[in-house]
Design an enzyme around this catalytic site. Structure first.
Site, PDB file in Angstrom:
ATOM      1  N   CYS A  26     -19.346  -8.945  90.612  1.00 28.07           N
ATOM      2  CA  CYS A  26     -20.772  -8.783  90.895  1.00 28.07           C
ATOM      3  C   CYS A  26     -21.432  -8.738  89.528  1.00 28.07           C
ATOM      4  O   CYS A  26     -21.336  -7.718  88.839  1.00 28.07           O
ATOM      5  CB  CYS A  26     -21.052  -7.513  91.682  1.00 28.07           C
ATOM      6  SG  CYS A  26     -22.818  -7.164  91.808  1.00 28.07           S
ATOM      7  N   CYS A  37     -24.507  -6.008  89.266  1.00 29.27           N
ATOM      8  CA  CYS A  37     -24.250  -4.559  89.269  1.00 29.27           C
ATOM      9  C   CYS A  37     -22.777  -4.321  89.569  1.00 29.27           C
ATOM     10  O   CYS A  37     -21.936  -4.592  88.716  1.00 29.27           O
ATOM     11  CB  CYS A  37     -25.177  -3.825  90.230  1.00 29.27           C
ATOM     12  SG  CYS A  37     -25.321  -4.555  91.875  1.00 29.27           S
ATOM     13  N   SER A  38     -22.458  -3.847  90.771  1.00 26.97           N
ATOM     14  CA  SER A  38     -21.059  -3.520  91.049  1.00 26.97           C
ATOM     15  C   SER A  38     -20.739  -3.636  92.533  1.00 26.97           C
ATOM     16  O   SER A  38     -19.920  -2.892  93.044  1.00 26.97           O
ATOM     17  CB  SER A  38     -20.755  -2.108  90.555  1.00 26.97           C
ATOM     18  OG  SER A  38     -21.651  -1.197  91.166  1.00 26.97           O
ATOM     19  N   CYS A  39     -21.392  -4.583  93.241  1.00 30.58           N
ATOM     20  CA  CYS A  39     -21.131  -4.759  94.668  1.00 30.58           C
ATOM     21  C   CYS A  39     -19.640  -4.985  94.890  1.00 30.58           C
ATOM     22  O   CYS A  39     -19.001  -5.731  94.150  1.00 30.58           O
ATOM     23  CB  CYS A  39     -21.915  -5.952  95.204  1.00 30.58           C
ATOM     24  SG  CYS A  39     -23.695  -5.728  95.078  1.00 30.58           S
TER      25      CYS A  39
END
Lengths: 196, 96
Positions: free
Chosen positions: A104, A107-109
């Site tokens: 991602c 961000c950090s999906c």
């Protein structure tokens, strides 16, 4: 968008809100911890491993999984829902000629429910910026040296879909049970930074 | 929300606009041509939600595949990115 989550405005807002709710007696620290622990107890890479093992032993399940993962994982009692709206799950299969890897970049999906909390490197700027640019080098740094004739597909999960890799079944595992096969699957394999 | 505007196989170009608010169109693919892999259903547009607009637009999200050599001038891999419909326009005849 690139800073650490702990320093973002939303993280500060959540901390303040939490303090106010605790101060007002609406909720206690212990209750919040219980809720978080309940979620995390269900969110484990063992879930992803079970899905993979089932796909390895059941061709029909494999097809359903690749076609409509949200429906297929319900057969194992799993879901990407929980306390909020259900996200879309897309499972991408590795083959002899194609290797998939998930990131991602914004961000950090991450499919928390199936893989547990993400590793810290997954959220690092280095991984997020380099895996879309030089994935073969990044995978080699993880110890995964792919032959030149294996294509790499990078999936940048920047919206409401969550991705999981279906690794190839290792050779020599014909005699293993579904449970034993699940034990072979690693979190890195489900992200695509390892073979299994 | 209306019908999905694009189908699998369509060539699309991403917008180059750098909005003064949150967006989920990553910078590294802005202005690039890719191919629609599949529509992924309809979801609220984050650009609207982040601004607390009274009514968020709901749009089809597409998985769009880009070639590494188009993005970076080299590389043989592909990068597939999930993009809301208003980030995309049909690629022209001259686009490859």
């Amino acid at each position: 968008m690139s800073e650490d989550h702990a320093s973002t405005a939303i993280a500060a807002r959540v901390r303040r809100l939490e303090e106010r709710l605790v101060d007002a007696g609406v909720v206690s620290d212990a209750e919040l911890d219980t809720i978080l622990n309940r979620f995390l107890a269900k969110a484990s890479p063992l879930n992803g491993a079970r899905i993979v093992a089932r796909a390895w032993v059941d061709e029909g399940f494999r097809e359903r999984l690749l076609d409509d993962a949200n429906s297929a994982i319900k057969e194992l009692g799993l879901s990407l829902g929980g306390d909020h709206a259900e996200l879309r799950l897309r499972v991408v299969a590795n083959t002899q000629t194609l290797h998939n890897v998930i990131v991602c970049t914004l961000c950090s999906c991450y499919p928390l429910q199936l893989l547990g909390p993400s590793p810290s490197w997954y959220k690092s700027l280095a991984y997020r910026s380099r895996v879309v640019r030089v994935p073969r080098d990044v995978l080699a740094e993880f110890g995964l040296h792919l032959p030149d004739d294996v294509e790499i597909a990078v999936w940048d999960s920047s919206a409401e879909s969550r991705y999981m890799v279906l690794p190839m079944r290792p050779p020599g595992t014909e005699d293993k049970s579904e449970d034993e096969l699940a034990g072979l699957v690693t979190r890195e394999g489900l992200i695509g930074t390892a073979a299994v | 929300m209306g019908e999905a505007r694009f189908v699998a196989g369509d060539k699309v170009r991403t917008h180059t606009v750098d909005p003064p608010h949150h967006t989920r169109l990553p910078r590294y693919i802005r202005g690039q041509v890719g191919e629609v892999v599949e529509p992924e259903g309809a979801w609220p547009l984050p650009d609207d939600r982040a601004r607390d607009l009274p009514e968020s637009r709901v749009e089809t999200v597409y998985a769009v595949r880009f070639a590494a050599r188009d993005l970076w001038g080299e590389g043989t891999h592909s990068v597939t990115v999930d993009l809301w419909e208003s980030y995309l326009e049909p690629a022209g005849e001259d686009d490859t």
